[in-house]
Design an enzyme around this catalytic site. Structure first.
Site, PDB file in Angstrom:
ATOM      1  N   TYR A   1      15.621  -8.275  -6.467  1.00  0.00           N
ATOM      2  CA  TYR A   1      14.348  -8.794  -6.985  1.00  0.00           C
ATOM      3  C   TYR A   1      13.646  -9.628  -5.913  1.00  0.00           C
ATOM      4  O   TYR A   1      12.445  -9.507  -5.711  1.00  0.00           O
ATOM      5  CB  TYR A   1      14.607  -9.650  -8.226  1.00  0.00           C
ATOM      6  CG  TYR A   1      13.342  -9.990  -8.976  1.00  0.00           C
ATOM      7  CD1 TYR A   1      12.922  -9.203 -10.042  1.00  0.00           C
ATOM      8  CD2 TYR A   1      12.561 -11.083  -8.602  1.00  0.00           C
ATOM      9  CE1 TYR A   1      11.755  -9.495 -10.721  1.00  0.00           C
ATOM     10  CE2 TYR A   1      11.392 -11.380  -9.274  1.00  0.00           C
ATOM     11  CZ  TYR A   1      10.993 -10.597 -10.340  1.00  0.00           C
ATOM     12  OH  TYR A   1       9.837 -10.874 -11.006  1.00  0.00           O
TER      13      TYR A   1
ATOM     14  N   PHE B   1     -15.400   3.625  -2.532  1.00  0.00           N
ATOM     15  CA  PHE B   1     -14.699   4.639  -3.328  1.00  0.00           C
ATOM     16  C   PHE B   1     -14.834   4.239  -4.799  1.00  0.00           C
ATOM     17  O   PHE B   1     -15.139   3.088  -5.104  1.00  0.00           O
ATOM     18  CB  PHE B   1     -13.227   4.732  -2.900  1.00  0.00           C
ATOM     19  CG  PHE B   1     -12.490   5.773  -3.691  1.00  0.00           C
ATOM     20  CD1 PHE B   1     -12.814   7.108  -3.555  1.00  0.00           C
ATOM     21  CD2 PHE B   1     -11.503   5.422  -4.606  1.00  0.00           C
ATOM     22  CE1 PHE B   1     -12.168   8.076  -4.316  1.00  0.00           C
ATOM     23  CE2 PHE B   1     -10.846   6.382  -5.359  1.00  0.00           C
ATOM     24  CZ  PHE B   1     -11.183   7.706  -5.220  1.00  0.00           C
ATOM     25  N   ASP B   2     -14.590   5.178  -5.720  1.00  0.00           N
ATOM     26  CA  ASP B   2     -14.903   4.868  -7.126  1.00  0.00           C
ATOM     27  C   ASP B   2     -14.078   3.721  -7.706  1.00  0.00           C
ATOM     28  O   ASP B   2     -14.586   2.911  -8.457  1.00  0.00           O
ATOM     29  CB  ASP B   2     -14.861   6.118  -8.034  1.00  0.00           C
ATOM     30  CG  ASP B   2     -13.549   6.871  -8.007  1.00  0.00           C
ATOM     31  OD1 ASP B   2     -12.721   6.548  -7.141  1.00  0.00           O
ATOM     32  OD2 ASP B   2     -13.349   7.772  -8.837  1.00  0.00           O
TER      33      ASP B   2
ATOM     34  N   ASP C   1     -11.312  -0.928   3.930  1.00  0.00           N
ATOM     35  CA  ASP C   1     -10.584  -0.098   2.970  1.00  0.00           C
ATOM     36  C   ASP C   1      -9.900   0.970   3.820  1.00  0.00           C
ATOM     37  O   ASP C   1     -10.534   1.903   4.318  1.00  0.00           O
ATOM     38  CB  ASP C   1     -11.556   0.514   1.954  1.00  0.00           C
ATOM     39  CG  ASP C   1     -10.850   1.468   0.994  1.00  0.00           C
ATOM     40  OD1 ASP C   1      -9.710   1.861   1.280  1.00  0.00           O
ATOM     41  OD2 ASP C   1     -11.452   1.830  -0.022  1.00  0.00           O
TER      42      ASP C   1
ATOM     43  N   ALA D   1      -7.479   3.301   3.483  1.00  0.00           N
ATOM     44  CA  ALA D   1      -6.696   4.421   2.929  1.00  0.00           C
ATOM     45  C   ALA D   1      -6.427   5.515   3.979  1.00  0.00           C
ATOM     46  O   ALA D   1      -5.334   6.047   4.045  1.00  0.00           O
ATOM     47  CB  ALA D   1      -7.416   5.007   1.714  1.00  0.00           C
TER      48      ALA D   1
ATOM     49  N   LYS E   1      -2.130   7.829   0.924  1.00  0.00           N
ATOM     50  CA  LYS E   1      -2.815   8.808   1.779  1.00  0.00           C
ATOM     51  C   LYS E   1      -2.120   8.817   3.148  1.00  0.00           C
ATOM     52  O   LYS E   1      -1.149   9.517   3.347  1.00  0.00           O
ATOM     53  CB  LYS E   1      -4.301   8.450   1.927  1.00  0.00           C
ATOM     54  CG  LYS E   1      -5.127   8.735   0.683  1.00  0.00           C
ATOM     55  CD  LYS E   1      -5.113   7.619  -0.303  1.00  0.00           C
ATOM     56  CE  LYS E   1      -6.120   7.812  -1.409  1.00  0.00           C
ATOM     57  NZ  LYS E   1      -5.873   6.913  -2.534  1.00  0.00           N
TER      58      LYS E   1
ATOM     59  N   HIS F   1     -14.747  10.179 -15.310  1.00  0.00           N
ATOM     60  CA  HIS F   1     -14.402  11.548 -14.921  1.00  0.00           C
ATOM     61  C   HIS F   1     -12.944  11.899 -15.188  1.00  0.00           C
ATOM     62  O   HIS F   1     -12.604  13.063 -15.317  1.00  0.00           O
ATOM     63  CB  HIS F   1     -14.759  11.807 -13.456  1.00  0.00           C
ATOM     64  CG  HIS F   1     -14.138  10.849 -12.492  1.00  0.00           C
ATOM     65  ND1 HIS F   1     -14.472   9.528 -12.447  1.00  0.00           N
ATOM     66  CD2 HIS F   1     -13.185  11.025 -11.542  1.00  0.00           C
ATOM     67  CE1 HIS F   1     -13.766   8.927 -11.511  1.00  0.00           C
ATOM     68  NE2 HIS F   1     -12.974   9.813 -10.956  1.00  0.00           N
TER      69      HIS F   1
HETATM   70  N1  F0G Z   1      -9.987   3.587  -1.368  1.00  0.00           N
HETATM   71  C1  F0G Z   1     -10.208   4.866  -1.032  1.00  0.00           C
HETATM   72  C2  F0G Z   1     -11.086   5.185   0.139  1.00  0.00           C
HETATM   73  C3  F0G Z   1      -9.614   5.890  -1.758  1.00  0.00           C
HETATM   74  O1  F0G Z   1      -9.843   7.153  -1.412  1.00  0.00           O
HETATM   75  C4  F0G Z   1      -8.775   5.556  -2.850  1.00  0.00           C
HETATM   76  C5  F0G Z   1      -8.139   6.586  -3.647  1.00  0.00           C
HETATM   77  C6  F0G Z   1      -8.568   4.203  -3.159  1.00  0.00           C
HETATM   78  C7  F0G Z   1      -9.195   3.248  -2.390  1.00  0.00           C
HETATM   79  C8  F0G Z   1      -7.687   3.772  -4.306  1.00  0.00           C
HETATM   80  O2  F0G Z   1      -6.354   3.983  -4.021  1.00  0.00           O
HETATM   81  O3  F0G Z   1      -5.540   5.694  -5.667  1.00  0.00           O
HETATM   82  O4  F0G Z   1      -3.961   4.235  -4.401  1.00  0.00           O
HETATM   83  O5  F0G Z   1      -5.358   3.297  -6.196  1.00  0.00           O
HETATM   84  N2  F0G Z   1      -8.460   7.770  -3.581  1.00  0.00           N
HETATM   85  C9  F0G Z   1      -7.840   8.883  -4.267  1.00  0.00           C
HETATM   86  C10 F0G Z   1      -8.630  10.125  -3.971  1.00  0.00           C
HETATM   87  C11 F0G Z   1      -7.537   8.682  -5.698  1.00  0.00           C
HETATM   88  O6  F0G Z   1      -8.322  11.144  -4.600  1.00  0.00           O
HETATM   89  O7  F0G Z   1      -9.507  10.109  -3.098  1.00  0.00           O
HETATM   90  P1  F0G Z   1      -5.248   4.324  -5.132  1.00  0.00           P
END
Ligand code: F0G
Length: 461
Positions: free
Chosen positions: A73, A125-126, A216, A218, A259, A450
């Site tokens: 833990y 990103f969304d 960000d 990713a 990613k 979506h």
């Molecule tokens: N930022 C970016 C640029 C992303 O593409 C994503 C996720 C996230 C943040 C959020 O990360 O999924 O680990 O919580 N993108 C995925 C996609 C879901 O299909 O592009 P997460």
């Protein structure tokens, strides 16, 4: 461009069978799924290009790491591996693991947006947009104009429009802006890279007004690969050196490790500021778990520590980005428009151009995603008006800048032959494009609709 292909820098040790249903079966399956590809069960999908997130194939070293997982833990060894590797790669002193990218956003963004009204990004990103809004602020996008025309070939279509950024900050009032976010690569603009020169300029503008900069991250390794190829200053630099240069421009970062770190689960928060990091730790304990595991199993942390290094390997990235270039070249030959040049993790087909008769409010990119499933069992997703949703004030459908059907390629999973199937399916769809109809939404939640909305085809049934 001639289709070239960089062969896989690995061999395959374990396989997962997939099967193709008949066209009749697929028509029924997508209807049963309310025309929402997120409702399809994965066994009914032949080639799954829904996302490159958490869908990569781990290496033998990562699977061995899973067995090495320390599930204590507190004080777990694996966390120390992750933190040490992340410190070395990103040059940030303070690193907090969390379970995925949006968890990092949930923990960090309310700290940065406390009493602030806006976040500005090259493109949110969304989930990032959702967390900005959940923190009571508005998310404003500020990408370079060339990103909006899919036919323009430019090296860094993911860039921030720094002149407009400066104007926006003055117009909004710097006091009201909590953070400037640089998304690398720029997923929503088509996996397009951001140059280091552009990031440095963003940093300068933000510094002028005392606004913190967050990356960000990713797909930061794919971004670094593009920088090496396309930005003269970095031609002879290692990817490790380029990543460092990118991150020098930021005070904070969030990373969905699902990613570029090639793990099925994982995320990171990076902070330069010690006081902010204390707040991050407090929020992490409440929302994610104790700071030494951050919502992750020890075994997943070990796989992440290893994946952070593997994801930066230049041979791997050449092959990976080569896959997008290969698919892109097949579409070029067939006259199918996509966000050009090919992005780092996906081909973003321009559904506006393929289905010009379907207006944004009937979701052309979603219609194309459905056709791809019906045609060949391929699962793709809408990155357009369907994903964007409704205006939070007026509740009216927003019109997205793009109507993309995204073909996101999981890492180390599909072969050249799979990509040939994808191109052939799109070519067949193009032949009957004028007959394809749009969709309407019959049920939707207020945020991130979506994933769960139900749709109905127009003019059919
Ligand atoms: N930022 C970016 C640029 C992303 O593409 C994503 C996720 C996230 C943040 C959020 O990360 O999924 O680990 O919580 N993108 C995925 C996609 C879901 O299909 O592009 P997460």
């Amino acid at each position: 461009m001639k289709p070239t292909y960089y062969p896989e820098p690995f061999r395959i040790k374990s396989v997962e069978p997939i099967k193709m249903l008949t066209k009749m079966q697929r028509k029924q399956k997508i209807k049963d799924a309310d025309y929402n590809v997120f409702n399809l069960v994965s066994e009914d999908v032949y080639i799954d290009l829904l996302t490159d997130s958490g869908t990569g194939a781990m290496s033998t070293a990562q699977w061995a790491g899973i067995m090495e997982g320390d599930e204590s833990y507190a004080g777990a060894r694996c966390t120390r591996h992750v933190v040490a590797n992340a410190r070395e790669i990103f040059g940030f002193p303070n690193i907090q693991p969390v379970h995925q990218g949006r968890a990092a956003e949930k923990v960090l963004l309310p700290i940065l947006l406390n009493n602030k009204k806006y976040a500005i990004s090259n493109m949110h990103f969304d989930t990032t947009r959702a967390h900005v809004e959940l923190a009571g602020a508005r998310a404003v996008d500020c990408v370079v104009p060339e990103a909006l025309d899919t036919s323009i070939i430019a090296d860094f279509k993911g860039n921030m429009d720094n002149v407009r950024l400066d104007e926006l900050i003055r117009k909004i009032d710097p006091q009201n802006i909590g953070v400037v976010i640089i998304t690398v690569t720029n997923n929503s603009a088509g996996g397009q890279p951001v140059s280091v020169a552009n990031m440095r300029e963003t940093r300068k503008v933000a510094d002028k007004y005392g606004i913190p900069v967050m990356i960000d991250a990713a797909r930061c390794f794919e971004n670094a690969f593009f920088v090496k190829r396309r930005e003269t200053e970095f031609k002879n630099k290692s990817l490790a050196a380029i990543v460092k240069e990118m991150f020098v421009c930021a005070d904070y970062f969030t990373m969905s490790c699902k990613k570029d770190a090639i793990v099925n689960m994982g995320g990171l928060i990076g902070c330069r500021d010690k006081a902010a990091f204390e707040l991050v730790k407090q929020r992490c304990i409440s929302y994610e778990g104790f700071i030494t595991y951050g919502g992750m199993s020890g075994r997943d942390l070990e796989a992440l520590a290893i994946g952070l290094k593997e994801g930066m390997d230049e041979d791997f990235l050449r092959y990976r980005i080569g896959q997008m270039e290969y698919l892109g070249a097949l579409l070029d030959k067939a006259g199918i428009a996509y966000q050009s040049p090919a992005g780092g993790h996906a081909i973003f087909v321009d559904a506006k151009k393929l289905l010009p008769h379907i207006p944004y409010y009937e979701f052309p990119a979603q219609a194309l995603a459905i056709e791809l499933y019906v045609e060949a069992g391929i699962r793709a997703c809408d990155i357009g008006s369907y994903m964007l949703g409704n205006d939070p004030d007026t509740k009216e459908q927003l019109k997205a800048d793009f109507e993309f059907t995204r073909l996101a390629v999981p890492r180390r999973v599909y072969t050249q032959a799979h990509l040939d199937v994808v191109a052939a399916a799109l070519i067949n769809i193009k032949k009957r494009a004028s007959k394809i109809k749009g969709y309407e939404i019959v049920e939707e939640p207020p945020v991130l609709r979506h994933f769960t909305a139900k749709l109905r085809p127009l003019g059919k049934e």
